[in-house]
Scaffold this active site. Structure first.
Site, short mmCIF file in Angstrom:
data_model
loop_
_atom_site.label_atom_id
_atom_site.label_comp_id
_atom_site.label_asym_id
_atom_site.label_seq_id
_atom_site.Cartn_x
_atom_site.Cartn_y
_atom_site.Cartn_z
N ASN A 186 -9.95 -0.90 -2.20
CA ASN A 186 -8.53 -0.66 -1.92
C ASN A 186 -7.73 -1.18 -3.12
O ASN A 186 -7.69 -2.38 -3.37
CB ASN A 186 -8.14 -1.40 -0.63
CG ASN A 186 -6.67 -1.26 -0.27
OD1 ASN A 186 -5.86 -0.84 -1.09
ND2 ASN A 186 -6.34 -1.63 0.96
N HIS A 246 -3.97 6.92 1.37
CA HIS A 246 -4.16 5.61 0.75
C HIS A 246 -5.56 5.11 1.13
O HIS A 246 -5.95 5.18 2.30
CB HIS A 246 -3.09 4.63 1.23
CG HIS A 246 -3.46 3.21 1.02
ND1 HIS A 246 -3.82 2.73 -0.22
CD2 HIS A 246 -3.56 2.17 1.88
CE1 HIS A 246 -4.11 1.44 -0.11
NE2 HIS A 246 -3.97 1.08 1.15
N CYS A 261 0.82 -1.22 0.00
CA CYS A 261 0.00 0.00 0.00
C CYS A 261 0.85 1.27 0.00
O CYS A 261 0.41 2.31 -0.47
CB CYS A 261 -0.94 0.01 1.20
SG CYS A 261 -2.11 -1.34 1.13
N1 ACO Z 1 -18.80 -9.97 5.48
C1 ACO Z 1 -19.43 -10.30 6.62
N2 ACO Z 1 -18.79 -10.59 7.75
C2 ACO Z 1 -17.45 -10.53 7.75
C3 ACO Z 1 -16.73 -10.18 6.60
C4 ACO Z 1 -17.44 -9.89 5.43
N3 ACO Z 1 -16.85 -9.55 4.28
N4 ACO Z 1 -15.41 -10.22 6.90
C5 ACO Z 1 -15.31 -10.56 8.19
N5 ACO Z 1 -16.55 -10.76 8.70
C6 ACO Z 1 -16.89 -11.14 10.07
C7 ACO Z 1 -15.78 -11.87 10.77
O1 ACO Z 1 -15.81 -13.24 10.46
C8 ACO Z 1 -16.10 -11.59 12.22
O2 ACO Z 1 -17.14 -12.47 12.59
P1 ACO Z 1 -17.20 -13.08 14.10
O3 ACO Z 1 -17.30 -11.88 15.00
O4 ACO Z 1 -18.42 -13.92 14.05
O5 ACO Z 1 -15.92 -13.82 14.26
C9 ACO Z 1 -16.69 -10.19 12.21
O6 ACO Z 1 -17.10 -9.95 10.84
C10 ACO Z 1 -15.69 -9.12 12.62
O7 ACO Z 1 -14.45 -9.35 11.93
P2 ACO Z 1 -13.24 -8.37 12.07
O8 ACO Z 1 -12.13 -8.84 11.19
O9 ACO Z 1 -12.95 -8.13 13.51
O10 ACO Z 1 -13.89 -7.05 11.44
P3 ACO Z 1 -13.40 -5.55 11.51
O11 ACO Z 1 -14.46 -4.73 12.11
O12 ACO Z 1 -12.03 -5.41 12.05
O13 ACO Z 1 -13.35 -5.17 9.95
C11 ACO Z 1 -11.68 -4.92 8.24
C12 ACO Z 1 -12.51 -5.90 9.11
C13 ACO Z 1 -12.65 -4.15 7.38
C14 ACO Z 1 -10.77 -5.75 7.38
C15 ACO Z 1 -10.90 -3.94 9.14
O14 ACO Z 1 -10.26 -4.64 10.17
C16 ACO Z 1 -9.87 -3.15 8.37
O15 ACO Z 1 -10.17 -2.37 7.50
N6 ACO Z 1 -8.61 -3.29 8.73
C17 ACO Z 1 -7.52 -2.54 8.09
C18 ACO Z 1 -7.30 -3.00 6.71
C19 ACO Z 1 -6.13 -2.26 6.11
O16 ACO Z 1 -5.91 -1.09 6.33
N7 ACO Z 1 -5.32 -2.97 5.37
C20 ACO Z 1 -4.11 -2.35 4.91
C21 ACO Z 1 -4.10 -2.21 3.49
S1 ACO Z 1 -4.00 -3.73 2.66
C22 ACO Z 1 -2.35 -3.87 2.14
O17 ACO Z 1 -1.45 -3.24 2.59
C23 ACO Z 1 -2.09 -4.96 1.19
#
Ligand code: ACO
Length: 349
Positions: A306, A276, A114
């Site tokens: 993203n 980003h 990223c």
């Molecule tokens: N649809 C429905 N439910 C989902 C999905 C989905 N697509 N994905 C995960 N869930 C569920 C999980 O299984 C979990 O269920 P559980 O509570 O029953 O176990 C619940 O939703 C919560 O999951 P979390 O992973 O804790 O969700 P969170 O609120 O953290 O959101 C996300 C996830 C959107 C990925 C967030 O953590 C995020 O944006 N993180 C940062 C991402 C980022 O900045 N990445 C860097 C760039 S990528 C790169 O560098 C290559």
């Protein structure tokens, strides 16, 4: 004093729109979950066979080169950032050189996910400042849609990513009121494995030694790519989303403030922040932290998801095309991602 300036900018996104609703065909997810957690409404996917990371890059590059008032034959260096290259090797830089019939110039590939575009920009900036090159093509391009786990197992990652490309041409300027003021690069490899694609790779699971410790030398060759890796889903990106989120909301404001301090400037001086596009919630948090108004930040993750190395140049291009950035405006670019790596750049348009 020679500085580099963005003389031309271009972007390309594929025409195929994939909505959150469309993803429900493949995995257990919902439009509400995706929008609430990420802000994403839709993303673009490249044509399965006719578009690659390189072809999209070439489309963006053509526009950037034309807007810079130059030609592919005048480009004297390429810096290409991607985590989804056409081939494991060679990198995409040489494929752009070939596709655009450029001279036998240097082509460097950057692997900082990223933050890739900002790392690429900083390298190009140094080459311009030293007078080594005069027309550098800097590209960020990704074709994520070819390497995602579309089952429910991979839903936390696959709903986030989209495809696209952005490119700029850097040229020297002696105008003290224009150009890249400074770039700031950081990394912390302590958490390298919490946002990573493990395979194919040469790590041989050394950090999980018990898994493959019994392999003999003849089997080692298969460790690079095996059926087990596919069965275990190790050929897809892995992300501990909450851990990434927690670090991102600290490092984004930090690296932006670092850039401002280095130039004796304050958040209120920023005309446009291009973060980003990792997650709309992260961008909103950063905006709030720095007390920036809505018209000081450009977000487009809602439309494109993203796009990793492409996200900063796409957002920058879109903001400029929309007339949100004018000559002399202070623009801040910032990114955080896998590695972890994070970076910022401050420039006068
Ligand atoms: N649809 C429905 N439910 C989902 C999905 C989905 N697509 N994905 C995960 N869930 C569920 C999980 O299984 C979990 O269920 P559980 O509570 O029953 O176990 C619940 O939703 C919560 O999951 P979390 O992973 O804790 O969700 P969170 O609120 O953290 O959101 C996300 C996830 C959107 C990925 C967030 O953590 C995020 O944006 N993180 C940062 C991402 C980022 O900045 N990445 C860097 C760039 S990528 C790169 O560098 C290559």
């Amino acid at each position: 004093m020679i500085r580099s300036r963005i003389a031309g900018i271009g972007m390309y996104v594929p025409s195929h729109v994939v909505t959150n609703q469309d993803l429900k065909k493949y995995m257990d997810t919902s439009d509400e979950w995706i929008q609430e957690r990420t802000g994403i409404q839709e993303r673009r996917y490249a044509h399965r066979t006719q578009e690659t990371t390189t072809t999209m890059a070439v489309e963006a590059a053509r526009v950037a080169i034309e807007r810079a008032g130059t030609t592919p034959q005048d480009i004297d260096f390429i810096v290409f950032a991607t985590l989804s290259p056409d081939y494991y090797f060679p990198g995409c830089g040489v494929l752009v050189q070939r596709a655009m019939k450029m001279k036998e110039i240097g082509a460097l590939d950057v692997r900082n996910q990223c933050s890739g575009f900002l790392y690429a920009l900083s390298v190009a900036d140094q080459f311009i400042r030293t007078g080594t090159y005069k027309n550098i093509l800097v590209i960020g391009s990704e074709k994520h849609s070819f390497g995602l786990d579309f089952s429910t197992r991979g839903r936390n990652v696959s709903v986030i990513f989209g495809d696209g490309a952005g490119a700029v041409v850097l040229q020297p300027t002696e105008d003290p009121g224009r150009g890249i003021l400074s770039t700031h690069l950081h990394s912390d490899g302590e958490s390298a494995e919490i946002l990573a694609m493990y395979n194919p790779g040469t790590h041989a699971n050394h950090w999980k030694e018990e898994t493959y410790a019994s392999f003999d030398d003849a089997e080692i060759g298969q460790m690079f790519f095996s059926h087990k890796m596919i069965d275990d889903g190790q050929v897809f990106p892995y992300m501990d989303g909450p851990a990434v989120f927690k670090k991102a909301v600290v490092k984004f404001p930090e690296v932006i403030m670092e850039a401002l301090h280095a130039n004796n400037l304050a958040p209120s001086d920023i005309r446009m922040l291009i973060p980003h596009q990792a997650n709309l919630r992260i961008s909103q948090f950063v905006q709030h932290q720095l007390r920036l108004s809505d018209d000081q930040v450009h977000n487009n993750i809602q439309k494109y998801g993203n796009t990793t190395a492409a996200s900063v140049p796409i957002a920058l291009c879109e903001a400029w095309e929309a007339g949100k950035i004018k000559e002399g405006d202070l623009v801040c670019l910032a990114a955080f991602g896998s590695g972890f790596t994070w970076a910022s750049a401050l420039l006068r348009w």
